[in-house]
Design a protein around this motif. Structure first.
Motif, short mmCIF file in Angstrom:
data_model
loop_
_atom_site.label_atom_id
_atom_site.label_comp_id
_atom_site.label_asym_id
_atom_site.label_seq_id
_atom_site.Cartn_x
_atom_site.Cartn_y
_atom_site.Cartn_z
N GLN A 227 0.63 -1.32 0.06
CA GLN A 227 -0.19 0.07 -0.03
C GLN A 227 0.65 1.35 0.06
O GLN A 227 0.74 2.18 -0.79
CB GLN A 227 -0.75 -0.24 1.15
N PRO A 228 1.79 1.58 0.94
CA PRO A 228 2.50 2.64 0.83
C PRO A 228 3.50 2.67 -0.30
O PRO A 228 3.80 3.73 -0.87
CB PRO A 228 3.45 2.64 2.14
N TYR A 229 3.82 1.68 -0.88
CA TYR A 229 4.91 1.76 -2.00
C TYR A 229 4.09 2.15 -3.35
O TYR A 229 4.72 2.94 -3.96
CB TYR A 229 5.46 0.43 -2.40
N VAL A 230 2.72 1.54 -3.17
CA VAL A 230 2.24 1.93 -4.69
C VAL A 230 1.73 3.39 -4.38
O VAL A 230 1.62 4.12 -5.59
CB VAL A 230 0.91 0.74 -4.92
N LEU A 231 1.12 3.85 -3.14
CA LEU A 231 0.19 4.88 -2.92
C LEU A 231 1.20 6.34 -2.91
O LEU A 231 0.76 7.21 -3.61
CB LEU A 231 -0.44 4.83 -1.66
N THR A 232 2.21 6.18 -2.32
CA THR A 232 3.22 7.19 -1.77
C THR A 232 4.67 7.12 -2.22
O THR A 232 5.40 8.11 -2.22
CB THR A 232 2.86 7.50 -0.52
N ARG A 233 5.22 5.92 -2.51
CA ARG A 233 6.58 5.63 -2.52
C ARG A 233 7.26 6.07 -1.27
O ARG A 233 8.58 6.36 -1.39
CB ARG A 233 6.96 6.20 -3.91
N GLY A 234 6.64 5.90 -0.07
CA GLY A 234 7.20 6.15 1.06
C GLY A 234 7.04 7.75 1.51
O GLY A 234 7.46 8.14 2.54
N GLY A 235 6.60 8.39 0.48
CA GLY A 235 6.68 10.02 0.78
C GLY A 235 5.39 10.29 1.38
O GLY A 235 4.38 9.58 1.63
N PRO A 236 5.18 11.80 1.35
CA PRO A 236 6.09 12.92 1.09
C PRO A 236 7.33 12.69 2.15
O PRO A 236 7.18 12.55 3.25
CB PRO A 236 5.32 14.11 1.48
N GLY A 237 8.47 12.88 1.91
CA GLY A 237 9.53 12.66 2.79
C GLY A 237 9.67 11.14 2.82
O GLY A 237 9.84 10.26 1.98
N ASP A 238 9.82 11.13 4.11
CA ASP A 238 10.01 9.43 4.53
C ASP A 238 8.55 9.42 5.64
O ASP A 238 8.49 8.55 6.38
CB ASP A 238 11.23 9.48 5.43
N SER A 239 7.60 9.83 5.41
CA SER A 239 6.59 10.08 6.25
C SER A 239 5.75 8.73 6.09
O SER A 239 4.99 8.33 7.18
CB SER A 239 5.45 10.94 5.88
N THR A 240 5.77 7.90 5.28
CA THR A 240 5.04 6.71 4.84
C THR A 240 6.13 5.54 4.67
O THR A 240 5.64 4.41 4.36
CB THR A 240 3.94 6.56 3.75
N ARG A 241 7.38 5.80 4.65
CA ARG A 241 8.32 4.72 4.62
C ARG A 241 8.26 3.95 5.52
O ARG A 241 8.42 4.20 6.92
CB ARG A 241 9.67 5.28 4.22
N THR A 242 8.03 2.36 5.38
CA THR A 242 8.09 1.52 6.37
C THR A 242 9.22 0.52 6.22
O THR A 242 10.08 0.63 5.58
CB THR A 242 6.87 0.45 6.04
N ALA A 243 9.24 -0.39 7.28
CA ALA A 243 10.33 -1.07 7.51
C ALA A 243 10.55 -2.20 6.38
O ALA A 243 11.83 -2.27 5.65
CB ALA A 243 10.34 -1.86 8.92
N VAL A 244 9.77 -2.57 5.63
CA VAL A 244 9.72 -3.70 4.48
C VAL A 244 10.18 -2.59 3.27
O VAL A 244 10.86 -3.14 2.64
CB VAL A 244 8.81 -4.57 4.56
N MET A 245 9.78 -1.44 3.18
CA MET A 245 10.18 -0.58 2.18
C MET A 245 11.53 -0.49 2.05
O MET A 245 12.31 -0.39 1.21
CB MET A 245 9.41 0.54 2.22
N VAL A 246 12.08 -0.15 3.34
CA VAL A 246 13.81 0.05 3.43
C VAL A 246 14.49 -1.25 3.09
O VAL A 246 15.45 -1.01 2.50
CB VAL A 246 13.97 0.56 4.93
N ILE A 247 13.90 -2.30 3.52
CA ILE A 247 14.72 -3.61 3.14
C ILE A 247 14.82 -3.67 1.54
O ILE A 247 15.64 -4.03 1.16
CB ILE A 247 13.83 -4.76 3.60
N TYR A 248 13.48 -3.72 1.15
CA TYR A 248 13.49 -3.55 -0.44
C TYR A 248 14.49 -2.47 -1.25
O TYR A 248 15.25 -2.73 -2.06
CB TYR A 248 11.99 -3.08 -0.85
N GLU A 249 14.45 -1.53 -0.63
CA GLU A 249 15.25 -0.24 -1.23
C GLU A 249 16.71 -0.47 -1.18
O GLU A 249 17.70 -0.24 -1.71
CB GLU A 249 15.00 1.22 -0.70
N SER A 250 17.02 -1.05 0.28
CA SER A 250 18.47 -1.18 0.33
C SER A 250 19.01 -2.59 -0.67
O SER A 250 20.39 -2.35 -0.79
CB SER A 250 18.73 -1.82 1.93
N ALA A 251 18.24 -3.30 -0.81
CA ALA A 251 18.50 -4.56 -1.53
C ALA A 251 18.49 -4.43 -3.08
O ALA A 251 19.54 -4.40 -3.70
CB ALA A 251 17.73 -5.81 -1.24
N PHE A 252 17.51 -3.88 -3.49
CA PHE A 252 17.17 -3.86 -4.90
C PHE A 252 17.49 -2.45 -5.53
O PHE A 252 17.65 -2.33 -6.83
CB PHE A 252 15.90 -4.17 -5.12
#
Length: 289
Positions: A227-252
């Protein structure tokens, strides 16, 4: 001997599947957390450097705080809505209507989270979304749902709860069905109001189901990604960035697979601690009578 061989033959597909797709990746992730690896070059042993980097990374810290805040709000809403609707559906109504409501309320759960999020992104669009159009009709201006930190998190919570409360709803329906009707009849004879019946009978007797529903809901919410990845990509800023999103971004995206594995281990430990705390507290608040 033939019977034992037959047993192992039937168990083999499951054991092999779990080994290849569950236990082996878990073991590989634990090992990889102590290495620096970008797929291109050879892995280099890093010791605890990845965990130290996690502790000093403000983005990761914010993402975990976002995740915890999201879990508190979303799981509370999810369980409250599921229990309330389950109580309403469990009232005296024709079985046809009960089946209809069960199907309708469970339906969002079978939909793809990505497709639901895409549709919701159009509905909550600030300029041409249906939600803001309806708000304008009643004299409220456009609300920056997906372009403000507070609005974006509200949308993520609403979309997640709408799509996931159906499973908790079915659990509560099963729990309510196990409560003897004689208990309610005796309470009515004693003059208990509907609210007292819910607070003194329904809520305590459905507490084991509440424990199961809350454990599963929290574990699922801590792993929120779609949901946060599709809706906001973690934004605005880092307001909706979640732990699993950080795992995905760090890896891929950053190709830091060791760091991503370390974050995954921290998240797993957090899930285990929260689950253990729930079962610990259940000794005081869950009624099995």
């Amino acid at each position: 001997m033939q019977r034992k061989l037959l047993i192992w033959l039937f168990l083999a597909p499951t054991i092999i599947g779990l080994g290849l797709f569950t236990f082996l990746p878990i073991l590989a992730s634990i090992v990889l957390a102590f290495f620096k690896w970008d797929i291109i070059t050879d892995p280099q042993f890093a010791g605890l450097d990845n965990f130290v980097a996690i502790a000093g990374d403000p983005t990761i810290r914010v993402s975990f705080l976002n995740t915890i805040g999201f879990v508190v709000v979303a799981v509370t809403l999810q369980l409250a809505i599921a229990l309330g609707l389950a109580v309403l559906v469990n009232t005296r109504m024709p079985n046809v209507l009960k089946s209809f409501f069960r199907s309708v309320l469970f339906f969002p759960l079978i939909l793809s989270a990505a497709s639901v999020s895409i549709i919701m992104s159009y509905l909550f669009n600030e300029n041409f979304g249906l939600v803001n159009h309806l708000l304008n009709q009643v004299g409220i201006g456009n609300v920056p749902w997906l372009t403000s930190p507070q609005g974006a998190m509200v949308v993520v919570v609403l979309v997640y709860v709408w799509q996931n409360f159906g499973f908790s709803f079915l659990l509560f329906l099963g729990g309510l069905a196990s409560i003897p009707k004689e208990v309610y009849e005796a309470a009515q004879v004693d003059g208990a109001t509907s609210w007292k019946q819910f607070w003194r009978i329904t809520f305590p007797l459905v507490s084991p189901t509440t424990l199961v529903a809350s454990v599963m809901a929290i574990i699922s919410a801590l792993q929120i990604f779609d949901q946060p990845y599709v809706l906001t990509r973690g934004g605005p800023g880092d307001s909706t960035r979640t732990a699993v999103m950080v795992i995905y971004e760090s890896a891929f995206k950053q190709l830091e697979f060791g760091k991503a594995s370390a974050i995954g281990i921290v998240l797993t430990i957090l899930i285990m601690l929260v689950t253990a705390l729930q079962f610990r507290l259940s000794r005081r608040f869950v009624f099995y009578g």
